[in-house]
Design a protein around this motif. Structure first.
Motif, PDB file in Angstrom:
ATOM      1  N   SER A  27       0.833  -1.206   0.000  1.00 53.75           N
ATOM      2  CA  SER A  27       0.000   0.000   0.000  1.00 53.75           C
ATOM      3  C   SER A  27       0.865   1.252   0.000  1.00 53.75           C
ATOM      4  CB  SER A  27      -0.927   0.001   1.222  1.00 53.75           C
ATOM      5  OG  SER A  27      -1.802  -1.089   1.195  1.00 53.75           O
ATOM      6  N   MET A  28       1.908   1.231   0.848  1.00 52.75           N
ATOM      7  CA  MET A  28       2.811   2.384   0.892  1.00 52.75           C
ATOM      8  C   MET A  28       3.595   2.515  -0.413  1.00 52.75           C
ATOM      9  SD  MET A  28       2.027   3.710   3.686  1.00 52.75           S
ATOM     10  CE  MET A  28       3.260   5.015   3.647  1.00 52.75           C
ATOM     11  N   ALA A  29       3.938   1.389  -1.035  1.00 52.08           N
ATOM     12  CA  ALA A  29       4.635   1.434  -2.323  1.00 52.08           C
ATOM     13  C   ALA A  29       3.743   2.055  -3.395  1.00 52.08           C
ATOM     14  CB  ALA A  29       5.058   0.026  -2.730  1.00 52.08           C
ATOM     15  N   ILE A  30       2.462   1.709  -3.391  1.00 52.60           N
ATOM     16  CA  ILE A  30       1.514   2.279  -4.347  1.00 52.60           C
ATOM     17  C   ILE A  30       1.382   3.782  -4.124  1.00 52.60           C
ATOM     18  CG2 ILE A  30      -0.942   2.368  -4.947  1.00 52.60           C
ATOM     19  CD1 ILE A  30      -0.952  -0.719  -4.436  1.00 52.60           C
ATOM     20  N   ILE A  31       1.263   4.182  -2.872  1.00 54.49           N
ATOM     21  CA  ILE A  31       1.169   5.605  -2.546  1.00 54.49           C
ATOM     22  C   ILE A  31       2.418   6.348  -3.023  1.00 54.49           C
ATOM     23  CG2 ILE A  31       1.146   7.255  -0.624  1.00 54.49           C
ATOM     24  CD1 ILE A  31      -0.632   5.206   0.874  1.00 54.49           C
ATOM     25  N   PHE A  32       3.581   5.753  -2.779  1.00 56.41           N
ATOM     26  CA  PHE A  32       4.849   6.356  -3.201  1.00 56.41           C
ATOM     27  C   PHE A  32       4.885   6.551  -4.715  1.00 56.41           C
ATOM     28  CE2 PHE A  32       9.231   5.776  -4.723  1.00 56.41           C
ATOM     29  CZ  PHE A  32       9.852   6.841  -4.082  1.00 56.41           C
ATOM     30  N   LEU A  33       4.476   5.530  -5.476  1.00 63.28           N
ATOM     31  CA  LEU A  33       4.487   5.627  -6.939  1.00 63.28           C
ATOM     32  C   LEU A  33       3.509   6.679  -7.437  1.00 63.28           C
ATOM     33  CD1 LEU A  33       4.697   1.838  -7.907  1.00 63.28           C
ATOM     34  CD2 LEU A  33       6.501   3.567  -8.132  1.00 63.28           C
ATOM     35  N   CYS A  34       2.352   6.764  -6.806  1.00 59.56           N
ATOM     36  CA  CYS A  34       1.364   7.775  -7.205  1.00 59.56           C
ATOM     37  C   CYS A  34       1.882   9.183  -6.944  1.00 59.56           C
ATOM     38  CB  CYS A  34       0.047   7.548  -6.452  1.00 59.56           C
ATOM     39  SG  CYS A  34      -0.908   6.134  -7.012  1.00 59.56           S
ATOM     40  N   VAL A  35       2.533   9.370  -5.805  1.00 59.43           N
ATOM     41  CA  VAL A  35       3.082  10.690  -5.467  1.00 59.43           C
ATOM     42  C   VAL A  35       4.206  11.066  -6.432  1.00 59.43           C
ATOM     43  CG1 VAL A  35       4.352  11.997  -3.725  1.00 59.43           C
ATOM     44  CG2 VAL A  35       2.401  10.585  -3.044  1.00 59.43           C
ATOM     45  N   HIS A  85      -7.310  15.519  -5.610  1.00 57.19           N
ATOM     46  CA  HIS A  85      -7.612  14.181  -6.136  1.00 57.19           C
ATOM     47  C   HIS A  85      -6.612  13.165  -5.602  1.00 57.19           C
ATOM     48  CE1 HIS A  85      -8.124  11.469  -9.942  1.00 57.19           C
ATOM     49  NE2 HIS A  85      -8.843  11.022  -8.931  1.00 57.19           N
ATOM     50  N   LEU A  86      -5.343  13.518  -5.680  1.00 59.98           N
ATOM     51  CA  LEU A  86      -4.279  12.645  -5.177  1.00 59.98           C
ATOM     52  C   LEU A  86      -4.391  12.466  -3.670  1.00 59.98           C
ATOM     53  CD1 LEU A  86      -1.461  11.201  -5.679  1.00 59.98           C
ATOM     54  CD2 LEU A  86      -0.452  13.405  -5.026  1.00 59.98           C
ATOM     55  N   LEU A  87      -4.564  13.553  -2.940  1.00 59.99           N
ATOM     56  CA  LEU A  87      -4.580  13.507  -1.482  1.00 59.99           C
ATOM     57  C   LEU A  87      -5.711  12.632  -0.962  1.00 59.99           C
ATOM     58  CD1 LEU A  87      -3.278  14.601   1.117  1.00 59.99           C
ATOM     59  CD2 LEU A  87      -4.892  16.518   1.007  1.00 59.99           C
ATOM     60  N   PHE A  88      -6.900  12.807  -1.502  1.00 53.82           N
ATOM     61  CA  PHE A  88      -8.042  12.020  -1.042  1.00 53.82           C
ATOM     62  C   PHE A  88      -7.816  10.533  -1.307  1.00 53.82           C
ATOM     63  CE2 PHE A  88     -12.163   9.972  -1.666  1.00 53.82           C
ATOM     64  CZ  PHE A  88     -12.789  10.294  -0.474  1.00 53.82           C
ATOM     65  N   ASN A  89      -7.389  10.192  -2.518  1.00 55.76           N
ATOM     66  CA  ASN A  89      -7.160   8.789  -2.856  1.00 55.76           C
ATOM     67  C   ASN A  89      -6.066   8.164  -1.989  1.00 55.76           C
ATOM     68  OD1 ASN A  89      -9.120   8.482  -4.787  1.00 55.76           O
ATOM     69  ND2 ASN A  89      -7.759   8.677  -6.540  1.00 55.76           N
ATOM     70  N   MET A  90      -4.999   8.906  -1.736  1.00 52.20           N
ATOM     71  CA  MET A  90      -3.888   8.341  -0.981  1.00 52.20           C
ATOM     72  C   MET A  90      -4.231   8.178   0.503  1.00 52.20           C
ATOM     73  SD  MET A  90      -1.786   7.594  -3.320  1.00 52.20           S
ATOM     74  CE  MET A  90      -3.281   7.352  -4.318  1.00 52.20           C
ATOM     75  N   ILE A  91      -5.038   9.075   1.040  1.00 52.35           N
ATOM     76  CA  ILE A  91      -5.476   8.921   2.434  1.00 52.35           C
ATOM     77  C   ILE A  91      -6.320   7.665   2.582  1.00 52.35           C
ATOM     78  CG2 ILE A  91      -6.973   9.895   4.217  1.00 52.35           C
ATOM     79  CD1 ILE A  91      -6.009  12.666   3.369  1.00 52.35           C
ATOM     80  N   VAL A  92      -7.258   7.480   1.673  1.00 53.54           N
ATOM     81  CA  VAL A  92      -8.108   6.291   1.720  1.00 53.54           C
ATOM     82  C   VAL A  92      -7.274   5.033   1.518  1.00 53.54           C
ATOM     83  CG1 VAL A  92     -10.060   5.100   0.650  1.00 53.54           C
ATOM     84  CG2 VAL A  92     -10.129   7.585   0.930  1.00 53.54           C
ATOM     85  N   MET A  93      -6.322   5.088   0.580  1.00 55.93           N
ATOM     86  CA  MET A  93      -5.468   3.931   0.333  1.00 55.93           C
ATOM     87  C   MET A  93      -4.624   3.604   1.549  1.00 55.93           C
ATOM     88  SD  MET A  93      -4.758   1.611  -1.815  1.00 55.93           S
ATOM     89  CE  MET A  93      -3.567   0.279  -1.790  1.00 55.93           C
ATOM     90  N   TYR A  94      -4.141   4.627   2.244  1.00 55.43           N
ATOM     91  CA  TYR A  94      -3.316   4.387   3.418  1.00 55.43           C
ATOM     92  C   TYR A  94      -4.100   3.621   4.489  1.00 55.43           C
ATOM     93  CZ  TYR A  94      -0.840   5.131   7.774  1.00 55.43           C
ATOM     94  OH  TYR A  94      -0.231   4.927   8.985  1.00 55.43           O
ATOM     95  N   PHE A  95      -5.282   4.071   4.806  1.00 58.96           N
ATOM     96  CA  PHE A  95      -6.050   3.432   5.869  1.00 58.96           C
ATOM     97  C   PHE A  95      -6.629   2.088   5.436  1.00 58.96           C
ATOM     98  CE2 PHE A  95      -6.171   7.835   7.468  1.00 58.96           C
ATOM     99  CZ  PHE A  95      -5.750   7.600   8.767  1.00 58.96           C
ATOM    100  N   PHE A  96      -7.287   2.047   4.300  1.00 56.46           N
ATOM    101  CA  PHE A  96      -7.941   0.811   3.875  1.00 56.46           C
ATOM    102  C   PHE A  96      -6.946  -0.203   3.328  1.00 56.46           C
ATOM    103  CE2 PHE A  96     -12.271   3.036   2.978  1.00 56.46           C
ATOM    104  CZ  PHE A  96     -12.428   3.234   4.338  1.00 56.46           C
TER     105      PHE A  96
END
Length: 227
Positions: A27-35, A85-96
């Motif tokens: 999940s953190m790797a996905i967030i990192f790539l998106c950022v 758009h990025l912030l909302f998706n990444m917050i949800v991805m982090y928790f879920f």
């Protein structure tokens, strides 16, 4: 955002949950790539707009180019239209995302995320016009994939407490709320791919029920072997 203390034992047991630390978290790797992708997009748009548009057009998903550019079924997930758009998706991805990977393991989390992401794009392509009369245009964002993670986690932990716009509710009620909102907004002009959201949601529900069935079967076999 929610209480993540509710246990759910995956087939691999405690060992998988220990391995799913932050340093080895998909999940953190996905967030990192998106950022990183978003920062690259911003830099290119600022310094060399032509390269920025080329970057976006090369990796965004276009239903009309599904057969000629199949890689975009995955790459569109890592693009976002703006910081919110990025912030909302990444917050949800982090928790879920981190909650799901602790419950089912890293490989299963990646399977849910990318399967939902790919099939949400395919659903957006083939369901928008015949069902809702929408002509699907180009699409970017991880929302469909994250909806799959959201839905799969809901099947496994339906009573998990979450906060939706600071309002406490159970995870199953939150998913139902977002599903209804997407359905009601599907023909709106808000430039959001609601049919992709709904496609990802149903994919996540299907995978979640499959995971739950396998877990229940494994648990019955394990305890039956003790008699």
């Amino acid at each position: 955002m929610f209480n993540r203390d509710t246990p759910y034992e995956s087939r691999s047991g405690t060992a998988d949950r220990i391995k799913s630390s932050v340093s080895a978290s998909p999940s953190m790797a996905i967030i990192f790539l998106c950022v990183i992708s978003f920062l690259l997009e911003v830099v290119l748009m600022s310094v060399a707009p032509n390269l920025g548009y080329l970057y976006m057009s090369t990796f965004q998903f276009d239903p009309n180019s599904l057969l000629t550019r199949p890689w975009t079924l995955v790459t569109y997930i890592f693009l976002h239209t703006g910081l919110l758009h990025l912030l909302f998706n990444m917050i949800v991805m982090y928790f879920f995302g981190t909650a799901l990977e602790r419950r089912v393991g890293n490989k299963q989390l990646l399977g849910v995320f990318f399967t939902a992401g790919i099939l949400s794009a395919i659903g957006y392509t083939f369901l928008s016009r015949p069902i809702f009369g929408i002509s699907p245009g180009s699409m970017i964002g991880a929302s469909g994939a994250i909806y799959g993670v959201f839905a799969a986690l809901t099947v496994l932990e339906p009573n998990l407490r979450v906060y939706v716009y600071f309002v406490p509710m159970r995870l199953k009620h939150a998913l139902l709320l977002f599903a209804i909102l997407d359905f009601l907004m599907v023909n709106s002009s808000d430039m959001i791919a609601h049919t992709a959201h709904l496609s990802g949601l149903f994919v996540g529900l299907y995978i979640g029920f499959r995971m739950k069935k396998m877990h229940d079967k494994y648990r019955v076999m394990r305890y039956a072997g003790r008699w």
